[in-house]
Design an enzyme around this catalytic site. Structure first.
Site, PDB file in Angstrom:
ATOM      1  N   THR A   1       2.766   3.284  -9.530  1.00 34.12           N
ATOM      2  CA  THR A   1       3.439   2.803 -10.738  1.00 34.12           C
ATOM      3  C   THR A   1       2.605   3.073 -11.982  1.00 34.12           C
ATOM      4  O   THR A   1       3.146   3.255 -13.070  1.00 34.12           O
ATOM      5  CB  THR A   1       3.695   1.279 -10.589  1.00 34.12           C
ATOM      6  OG1 THR A   1       4.353   1.065  -9.347  1.00 34.12           O
ATOM      7  CG2 THR A   1       4.539   0.743 -11.718  1.00 34.12           C
TER       8      THR A   1
ATOM      9  N   TYR B   1      -3.792   1.493   1.346  1.00 40.45           N
ATOM     10  CA  TYR B   1      -2.479   1.688   0.708  1.00 40.45           C
ATOM     11  C   TYR B   1      -1.700   2.689   1.565  1.00 40.45           C
ATOM     12  O   TYR B   1      -1.936   3.888   1.516  1.00 40.45           O
ATOM     13  CB  TYR B   1      -2.675   2.205  -0.712  1.00 40.45           C
ATOM     14  CG  TYR B   1      -1.398   2.458  -1.504  1.00 40.45           C
ATOM     15  CD1 TYR B   1      -0.135   2.146  -1.019  1.00 40.45           C
ATOM     16  CD2 TYR B   1      -1.463   3.005  -2.782  1.00 40.45           C
ATOM     17  CE1 TYR B   1       1.018   2.374  -1.755  1.00 40.45           C
ATOM     18  CE2 TYR B   1      -0.318   3.237  -3.538  1.00 40.45           C
ATOM     19  CZ  TYR B   1       0.911   2.924  -3.011  1.00 40.45           C
ATOM     20  OH  TYR B   1       2.051   3.155  -3.747  1.00 40.45           O
TER      21      TYR B   1
ATOM     22  N   LYS C   1      -1.569  -2.574   2.167  1.00 38.62           N
ATOM     23  CA  LYS C   1      -0.376  -2.629   1.321  1.00 38.62           C
ATOM     24  C   LYS C   1       0.632  -1.737   2.029  1.00 38.62           C
ATOM     25  O   LYS C   1       0.482  -0.519   2.078  1.00 38.62           O
ATOM     26  CB  LYS C   1      -0.695  -2.094  -0.074  1.00 38.62           C
ATOM     27  CG  LYS C   1       0.515  -1.948  -0.958  1.00 38.62           C
ATOM     28  CD  LYS C   1       0.066  -1.811  -2.390  1.00 38.62           C
ATOM     29  CE  LYS C   1       0.658  -0.617  -3.094  1.00 38.62           C
ATOM     30  NZ  LYS C   1       2.098  -0.520  -3.007  1.00 38.62           N
TER      31      LYS C   1
ATOM     32  N   ASP D   1      10.047  -3.748  -3.023  1.00 33.73           N
ATOM     33  CA  ASP D   1      10.601  -4.953  -3.663  1.00 33.73           C
ATOM     34  C   ASP D   1      12.025  -5.239  -3.157  1.00 33.73           C
ATOM     35  O   ASP D   1      12.443  -6.391  -3.088  1.00 33.73           O
ATOM     36  CB  ASP D   1      10.629  -4.774  -5.181  1.00 33.73           C
ATOM     37  CG  ASP D   1       9.340  -4.165  -5.703  1.00 33.73           C
ATOM     38  OD1 ASP D   1       8.359  -4.084  -4.924  1.00 33.73           O
ATOM     39  OD2 ASP D   1       9.308  -3.762  -6.869  1.00 33.73           O
ATOM     40  N   GLU D   2      12.746  -4.174  -2.810  1.00 39.52           N
ATOM     41  CA  GLU D   2      14.127  -4.347  -2.347  1.00 39.52           C
ATOM     42  C   GLU D   2      14.176  -4.888  -0.918  1.00 39.52           C
ATOM     43  O   GLU D   2      15.238  -5.242  -0.413  1.00 39.52           O
ATOM     44  CB  GLU D   2      14.917  -3.035  -2.470  1.00 39.52           C
ATOM     45  CG  GLU D   2      14.302  -1.787  -1.861  1.00 39.52           C
ATOM     46  CD  GLU D   2      13.291  -1.107  -2.782  1.00 39.52           C
ATOM     47  OE1 GLU D   2      12.365  -1.793  -3.252  1.00 39.52           O
ATOM     48  OE2 GLU D   2      13.403   0.112  -2.996  1.00 39.52           O
TER      49      GLU D   2
ATOM     50  N   SER E   1       6.427  -2.647  -8.319  1.00 36.01           N
ATOM     51  CA  SER E   1       6.636  -2.135  -9.679  1.00 36.01           C
ATOM     52  C   SER E   1       7.660  -2.952 -10.451  1.00 36.01           C
ATOM     53  O   SER E   1       7.515  -3.190 -11.645  1.00 36.01           O
ATOM     54  CB  SER E   1       7.112  -0.682  -9.598  1.00 36.01           C
ATOM     55  OG  SER E   1       8.403  -0.622  -8.995  1.00 36.01           O
TER      56      SER E   1
HETATM   57  O1  SI3 Z   1       1.242   1.725  -6.025  1.00 35.19           O
HETATM   58  C1  SI3 Z   1       2.086   1.078  -6.629  1.00 35.19           C
HETATM   59  O2  SI3 Z   1       2.190   1.145  -7.833  1.00 35.19           O
HETATM   60  C2  SI3 Z   1       3.003   0.239  -5.874  1.00 35.19           C
HETATM   61  O3  SI3 Z   1       2.791  -0.910  -5.601  1.00 35.19           O
HETATM   62  C3  SI3 Z   1       4.133   0.871  -5.419  1.00 35.19           C
HETATM   63  C4  SI3 Z   1       5.242  -0.058  -4.944  1.00 35.19           C
HETATM   64  O4  SI3 Z   1       5.212  -0.102  -3.548  1.00 35.19           O
HETATM   65  C5  SI3 Z   1       6.492   0.564  -5.459  1.00 35.19           C
HETATM   66  N1  SI3 Z   1       6.612   1.883  -4.879  1.00 35.19           N
HETATM   67  C6  SI3 Z   1       6.670   2.969  -5.645  1.00 35.19           C
HETATM   68  C7  SI3 Z   1       6.636   4.265  -4.941  1.00 35.19           C
HETATM   69  O5  SI3 Z   1       6.774   2.933  -6.836  1.00 35.19           O
HETATM   70  C8  SI3 Z   1       7.679  -0.306  -5.227  1.00 35.19           C
HETATM   71  O6  SI3 Z   1       7.511  -1.447  -6.022  1.00 35.19           O
HETATM   72  C9  SI3 Z   1       8.967   0.432  -5.621  1.00 35.19           C
HETATM   73  O7  SI3 Z   1       8.841   0.987  -6.906  1.00 35.19           O
HETATM   74  C10 SI3 Z   1      10.167  -0.494  -5.629  1.00 35.19           C
HETATM   75  O8  SI3 Z   1      10.262  -1.161  -4.398  1.00 35.19           O
HETATM   76  C11 SI3 Z   1      11.449   0.287  -5.913  1.00 35.19           C
HETATM   77  O9  SI3 Z   1      11.729   1.169  -4.852  1.00 35.19           O
END
Ligand code: SI3
Length: 289
Positions: A45, A134, A162, A188-189, A205
């Protein structure tokens, strides 16, 4: 209570330069408005893998200056350049006082497990900090088995994962077999099913713009209120679906810009936003924030 940790967005100007004042604001917004328990700095992110070492260090420094010790900070230091990863780990731990680091699995080349294990052990060797693996197989192509996680966890400095994947069978197996290791969910979903498995925290994110609903989901699951958890996850997923359809990072940035923090642009080669994306983001702020 499981921790809510925002995967921090990072603002860049049209030339790809870090917007320092906006970075300070988005950190403060996450602490005082979103009331999250922590920030994951330098992750996907944060558009981290497109940045040079000096910019990465500057981001870690600014975040620490603003957050101080008010919330937990996790620095993602992973890099295909293992020497950069070690330099960043030493910097955040020894000079800035971060207590946790994290590292993405090395990607692009098809490293075998022994190489990946050596990478992690080498990164933690010279720093006094915990490391969170990660794991994001959809982006890295690296899938660990239960036993391979076990081999990584044999190193006492590797204290958790993570886990950004939809394999809840593996997540449950890891949860049961390694109850003392930290399990953070990454999608998150899928927060509700992850919370049901018994995570220690969630890193996401969309918490930049939807932290209150995420917190409600965690609270509801922990209070055995499945009906509320389902309802709030459904609202959350309506929002996430629209964000993904409009372009993930551009939309999250535009939503915060609409809330008064100028988040600038995504870093090239990611596309800069269009007027249509701006309009959608404005509607999402009205409807969901
Ligand atoms: O590394 C990071 O910034 C994250 O924590 C990533 C996080 O797992 C997000 N994954 C990505 C690829 O951005 C999720 O929050 C994701 O954006 C969200 O679930 C929407 O798909």
């Amino acid at each position: 209570m499981a921790q809510l940790i925002t995967a921090l967005l990072v603002p860049f100007d049209e030339q790809g330069k870090l917007m320092e004042e906006s970075l300070r604001q988005v950190v403060e917004y996450n602490i005082t408005e979103n009331k999250v328990d922590g920030l994951y700095v330098g992750g996907s992110t944060g558009e981290n893998f497109m940045l040079d070492t000096t910019t990465k260090k500057n981001i870690f420094k600014i975040v620490k200056e603003v957050a101080e010790d008010r919330i937990e900070l996790i620095a993602q230091v992973g890099s295909l350049n293992i020497y950069e990863a070690k330099e960043l780990a030493a910097y955040v731990v020894n000079e800035l006082g971060y207590q946790k680091i994290s590292s993405v699995t090395p990607f692009y080349y098809k490293f075998d497990f022994e190489e990946i294990k050596n990478y992690y052990f080498e990164i933690v060797k010279d720093v006094e900090a915990e490391l969170i693996v990660y794991s994001i197989p959809a982006l890295t192509g690296v899938n660990f088995s239960e036993d391979q996680f076990g081999e990584l966890f044999e190193n006492p400095k590797i204290t958790g994962v993570k886990y950004t994947a939809g394999d809840f069978y593996l997540m449950e197996r890891l949860r049961s077999r390694f109850p003392d290791k930290l399990m953070y969910s990454g999608f998150d979903e899928m927060l509700l099913p992850a919370a049901a498995v018994g995570i220690d925290g969630a890193i996401g994110s969309t918490f930049n713009v939807n932290a209150k609903r995420a917190r409600q989901i965690l609270t509801a699951v922990e209070g055995n209120d499945l009906a509320t958890a389902r309802k709030v996850q459904a609202e959350t997923n309506d929002l996430i679906q629209k964000i993904l359809a409009n372009g993930l990072y551009n939309t999250l940035k535009l939503m915060l810009t609409e809330k008064g923090i100028d988040m600038g642009y995504c870093h090239l080669p990611m596309k800069h936003y269009t007027n249509e994306q701006v309009e959608v983001a404005q509607e999402l702020v009205k409807e969901y924030m």
